[in-house]
Design a protein around this motif. Structure first.
Motif, PDB file in Angstrom:
ATOM      1  N   MET A   1       0.947  -0.931  -0.231  1.00  0.00           N
ATOM      2  CA  MET A   1       0.670   0.185   0.634  1.00  0.00           C
ATOM      3  C   MET A   1       0.837   0.836  -0.060  1.00  0.00           C
ATOM      4  O   MET A   1       1.372   1.231   0.343  1.00  0.00           O
ATOM      5  CB  MET A   1      -0.811   0.168   1.679  1.00  0.00           C
ATOM      6  CG  MET A   1      -1.498   0.891   1.354  1.00  0.00           C
ATOM      7  SD  MET A   1      -2.984   1.282   2.587  1.00  0.00           S
ATOM      8  CE  MET A   1      -4.098  -0.523   2.015  1.00  0.00           C
ATOM      9  N   PRO A   2       0.750   2.482  -0.979  1.00  0.00           N
ATOM     10  CA  PRO A   2       1.189   3.253  -1.191  1.00  0.00           C
ATOM     11  C   PRO A   2       1.519   4.348   0.346  1.00  0.00           C
ATOM     12  O   PRO A   2       0.649   4.112   1.056  1.00  0.00           O
ATOM     13  CB  PRO A   2       1.269   3.953  -1.708  1.00  0.00           C
ATOM     14  CG  PRO A   2      -0.170   2.650  -2.429  1.00  0.00           C
ATOM     15  CD  PRO A   2      -0.331   2.224  -1.703  1.00  0.00           C
ATOM     16  N   ASP A   3       2.245   4.752   0.296  1.00  0.00           N
ATOM     17  CA  ASP A   3       2.561   5.951   1.064  1.00  0.00           C
ATOM     18  C   ASP A   3       1.600   6.952   1.790  1.00  0.00           C
ATOM     19  O   ASP A   3       1.668   7.370   0.265  1.00  0.00           O
ATOM     20  CB  ASP A   3       4.018   7.179   1.204  1.00  0.00           C
ATOM     21  CG  ASP A   3       4.233   7.581   2.780  1.00  0.00           C
ATOM     22  OD1 ASP A   3       3.304   7.598   3.760  1.00  0.00           O
ATOM     23  OD2 ASP A   3       5.178   7.708   3.222  1.00  0.00           O
ATOM     24  N   PRO A   4       0.424   7.097   2.703  1.00  0.00           N
ATOM     25  CA  PRO A   4      -0.689   8.451   2.392  1.00  0.00           C
ATOM     26  C   PRO A   4       0.092   9.171   2.057  1.00  0.00           C
ATOM     27  O   PRO A   4      -1.102  10.609   1.628  1.00  0.00           O
ATOM     28  CB  PRO A   4      -0.827   7.916   3.760  1.00  0.00           C
ATOM     29  CG  PRO A   4      -1.022   6.190   4.486  1.00  0.00           C
ATOM     30  CD  PRO A   4       0.406   6.688   3.846  1.00  0.00           C
ATOM     31  N   GLY A   5       1.502   9.737   2.550  1.00  0.00           N
ATOM     32  CA  GLY A   5       1.970  11.132   2.400  1.00  0.00           C
ATOM     33  C   GLY A   5       2.083  11.363   0.729  1.00  0.00           C
ATOM     34  O   GLY A   5       2.061  12.213   0.268  1.00  0.00           O
ATOM     35  N   CYS A   6       2.077  10.380  -0.541  1.00  0.00           N
ATOM     36  CA  CYS A   6       2.251  10.329  -1.640  1.00  0.00           C
ATOM     37  C   CYS A   6       0.945  10.828  -2.425  1.00  0.00           C
ATOM     38  O   CYS A   6       1.129  11.843  -3.451  1.00  0.00           O
ATOM     39  CB  CYS A   6       2.063   9.183  -1.990  1.00  0.00           C
ATOM     40  SG  CYS A   6       0.670   7.671  -2.228  1.00  0.00           S
ATOM     41  N   TYR A   7       0.253  11.422  -1.457  1.00  0.00           N
ATOM     42  CA  TYR A   7      -1.223  11.744  -2.083  1.00  0.00           C
ATOM     43  C   TYR A   7      -1.435  12.953  -1.497  1.00  0.00           C
ATOM     44  O   TYR A   7      -2.385  13.906  -1.094  1.00  0.00           O
ATOM     45  CB  TYR A   7      -2.292  10.881  -1.344  1.00  0.00           C
ATOM     46  CG  TYR A   7      -2.857   9.558  -1.967  1.00  0.00           C
ATOM     47  CD1 TYR A   7      -2.343   8.964  -3.515  1.00  0.00           C
ATOM     48  CD2 TYR A   7      -2.527   8.626  -1.027  1.00  0.00           C
ATOM     49  CE1 TYR A   7      -2.783   8.152  -4.128  1.00  0.00           C
ATOM     50  CE2 TYR A   7      -2.360   7.072  -1.591  1.00  0.00           C
ATOM     51  CZ  TYR A   7      -2.725   7.511  -2.887  1.00  0.00           C
ATOM     52  OH  TYR A   7      -2.954   5.483  -3.708  1.00  0.00           O
ATOM     53  N   ALA A   8      -0.228  13.728  -1.615  1.00  0.00           N
ATOM     54  CA  ALA A   8       0.092  15.716  -0.944  1.00  0.00           C
ATOM     55  C   ALA A   8      -0.928  16.123  -1.603  1.00  0.00           C
ATOM     56  O   ALA A   8      -1.734  17.230  -1.796  1.00  0.00           O
ATOM     57  CB  ALA A   8       1.013  14.889  -0.516  1.00  0.00           C
ATOM     58  N   PRO A   9      -0.092  15.978  -3.052  1.00  0.00           N
ATOM     59  CA  PRO A   9      -1.081  16.458  -4.382  1.00  0.00           C
ATOM     60  C   PRO A   9      -2.542  16.536  -4.227  1.00  0.00           C
ATOM     61  O   PRO A   9      -2.792  17.767  -4.873  1.00  0.00           O
ATOM     62  CB  PRO A   9      -0.059  16.135  -5.234  1.00  0.00           C
ATOM     63  CG  PRO A   9       1.092  15.139  -4.965  1.00  0.00           C
ATOM     64  CD  PRO A   9       0.257  14.884  -4.018  1.00  0.00           C
ATOM     65  N   LEU A  10      -2.626  15.328  -4.415  1.00  0.00           N
ATOM     66  CA  LEU A  10      -4.714  15.640  -4.296  1.00  0.00           C
ATOM     67  C   LEU A  10      -5.120  15.911  -2.839  1.00  0.00           C
ATOM     68  O   LEU A  10      -6.375  16.666  -3.268  1.00  0.00           O
ATOM     69  CB  LEU A  10      -5.047  13.749  -3.712  1.00  0.00           C
ATOM     70  CG  LEU A  10      -4.788  13.399  -4.763  1.00  0.00           C
ATOM     71  CD1 LEU A  10      -5.242  11.477  -4.522  1.00  0.00           C
ATOM     72  CD2 LEU A  10      -4.831  13.544  -6.632  1.00  0.00           C
ATOM     73  N   ASP A  11      -4.674  16.481  -2.127  1.00  0.00           N
ATOM     74  CA  ASP A  11      -5.318  17.182  -0.963  1.00  0.00           C
ATOM     75  C   ASP A  11      -5.039  18.642  -0.620  1.00  0.00           C
ATOM     76  O   ASP A  11      -5.776  19.453  -0.465  1.00  0.00           O
ATOM     77  CB  ASP A  11      -4.087  16.435   0.644  1.00  0.00           C
ATOM     78  CG  ASP A  11      -4.442  14.882   1.356  1.00  0.00           C
ATOM     79  OD1 ASP A  11      -5.736  14.328   0.908  1.00  0.00           O
ATOM     80  OD2 ASP A  11      -3.523  14.471   0.953  1.00  0.00           O
ATOM     81  N   ALA A  12      -3.850  19.045  -1.990  1.00  0.00           N
ATOM     82  CA  ALA A  12      -3.861  20.041  -2.153  1.00  0.00           C
ATOM     83  C   ALA A  12      -4.691  20.807  -2.860  1.00  0.00           C
ATOM     84  O   ALA A  12      -5.362  22.166  -2.939  1.00  0.00           O
ATOM     85  CB  ALA A  12      -2.297  20.690  -3.057  1.00  0.00           C
ATOM     86  N   LEU A  13      -5.923  19.740  -3.235  1.00  0.00           N
ATOM     87  CA  LEU A  13      -6.744  20.299  -4.221  1.00  0.00           C
ATOM     88  C   LEU A  13      -8.410  20.609  -3.588  1.00  0.00           C
ATOM     89  O   LEU A  13      -7.850  20.058  -2.386  1.00  0.00           O
ATOM     90  CB  LEU A  13      -7.309  19.534  -4.988  1.00  0.00           C
ATOM     91  CG  LEU A  13      -6.325  19.166  -6.671  1.00  0.00           C
ATOM     92  CD1 LEU A  13      -6.952  18.168  -7.301  1.00  0.00           C
ATOM     93  CD2 LEU A  13      -5.907  20.254  -7.627  1.00  0.00           C
TER      94      LEU A  13
END
Length: 369
Positions: A1-13
């Motif tokens: 499972m990917p590191d949740p931090g990798c989805y930071a670009p999505l959280d910026a939206l």
């Protein structure tokens, strides 16, 4: 499972981001490739990677935006990867990095499930292609840089009479208009007309005459994606509903203390666990072996499960479910699961056709065709 931090670009939206904005963020962060084996669309879907991406997108954005992403991840990119000409390779590279948005233009002005009746025509000349026709209710239409168009190159219903062609959205003769739907505006849903669009022969995807076999191969992964997305959506809705029920006063306790409420909720949990188990069991059969019956099974199960879970949860929310952006609106959008990618009646027909094999397999524990 990917590191949740990798989805930071999505959280910026913002949560209201469109499908095109989400797609650009995924590609810009290098996340799109995670849906494929060896991170290459041409090698096939990686079920676990695809499920992780869809779950991450569903948790943050609307059903319409997730639809926009799902169609591209599961179907459009793998189909585009069958093209070896420079035009296809360039479009694929752009899509993987989020700089290009793809629209899978299969559904015609005819009934969406009757592809052999489609009217969009491809005229193949010695050194050029000519595309004429109309495609309706296509996700990403208003944001697409490229359309993957299924067209007939011969009259008649024979399965070898259809071919895929890559059409740039800015080609002369291409006209798009948005669909009249507030529910799916964030998916870029719309209609596109091709009026004598002239292209080079290198814009054919795959081989001439293999349009329907290619569609059958890749629609299976779209159905797998739909089941995985259905699991993520139902889990999210049930978690929100549980919080609502346990926090809503009723008598000396909460709504959660009412036995009929708990039983109705538990039945939804059971449905969700069944879909989750089925998705895990059949994922490799669809992704690796392109098993059409397994894909139809997942599609039928996802449609039924999402309909049941969201319908019951909408009832449990009561009047609060009618707020703007509330569960009643979500329930209307989620009706897509029983229609898009093959209506429930169509995929159930596929299961009926395979009834003998399915019943025989059930005599042997642990095996399914």
């Amino acid at each position: 499972m990917p590191d949740p931090g990798c989805y930071a670009p999505l959280d910026a939206l913002p949560r209201t981001a469109s499908g095109a904005q989400v797609w650009a963020a995924l590609g810009g962060a290098g996340l799109t490739a995670g849906a494929y084996r060896d991170r290459q669309p041409g090698t096939g879907i990686d079920p676990a990677g695809l499920a992780d991406l869809l779950t991450a997108v569903d948790a943050r954005f609307s059903v319409a935006a997730t639809l926009s992403v799902s169609v591209q991840l599961a179907t459009a990119l793998p189909l585009l990867a069958t093209g070896g000409a420079p035009a296809a390779r360039q479009a694929l590279a752009g899509a993987l990095t989020g700089r290009a948005t793809l629209a899978l233009a299969a559904t015609d002005v005819t009934a969406g499930t009757d592809l052999t009746a489609l009217r969009t025509e491809l005229r193949i000349e010695d050194d050029a292609l000519d595309v004429t026709g109309e495609k309706n209710w296509i996700a990403n239409t208003t944001t697409a840089t490229h359309f993957l168009v299924l067209a007939r190159h011969r009259p008649g219903r024979h399965f070898t009479h259809f071919t895929w062609v890559l059409v740039p959205a800015d080609a002369p003769g291409v006209t798009v208009r948005p669909a009249d739907s507030t529910l799916f505006a964030d998916s870029g849903a719309g209609h596109v007309t091709f009026d004598g669009v002239r292209l080079g022969r290198d814009h054919v995807l795959g081989r001439i005459g293999l349009g329907l076999p290619l569609f059958a191969r890749h629609i299976g992964t779209e159905r797998l994606a739909g089941a995985q997305w259905g699991v993520a959506l139902c889990r999210r809705v049930l978690a929100d509903t549980h919080r609502h029920l346990t926090g809503r006063p009723h008598g000396d306790g909460t709504l959660w203390d009412l036995d009929p409420v708990r039983q109705r909720f538990a039945a939804c949990l059971l449905r969700l666990r069944q879909l989750h188990a089925l998705s895990g069991e059949l994922a490799d059969q669809v992704a690796l072996r392109h098993d059409a019956t397994a894909a139809a099974t997942l599609k039928a199960a996802a449609g039924a499960t999402v309909h049941h879970v969201l319908g019951d949860c909408a009832q449990l929310w009561g009047a609060a479910g009618f707020t703007t952006g509330g569960i009643q609106e979500l329930r209307a959008q989620a009706a897509l699961f029983g229609i898009g990618g093959g209506a429930d009646e169509v995929v159930l027909g596929t299961l009926a056709d395979a009834a003998g094999d399915l019943l025989a397999a059930l005599e042997r524990p642990g095996t399914l065709p």
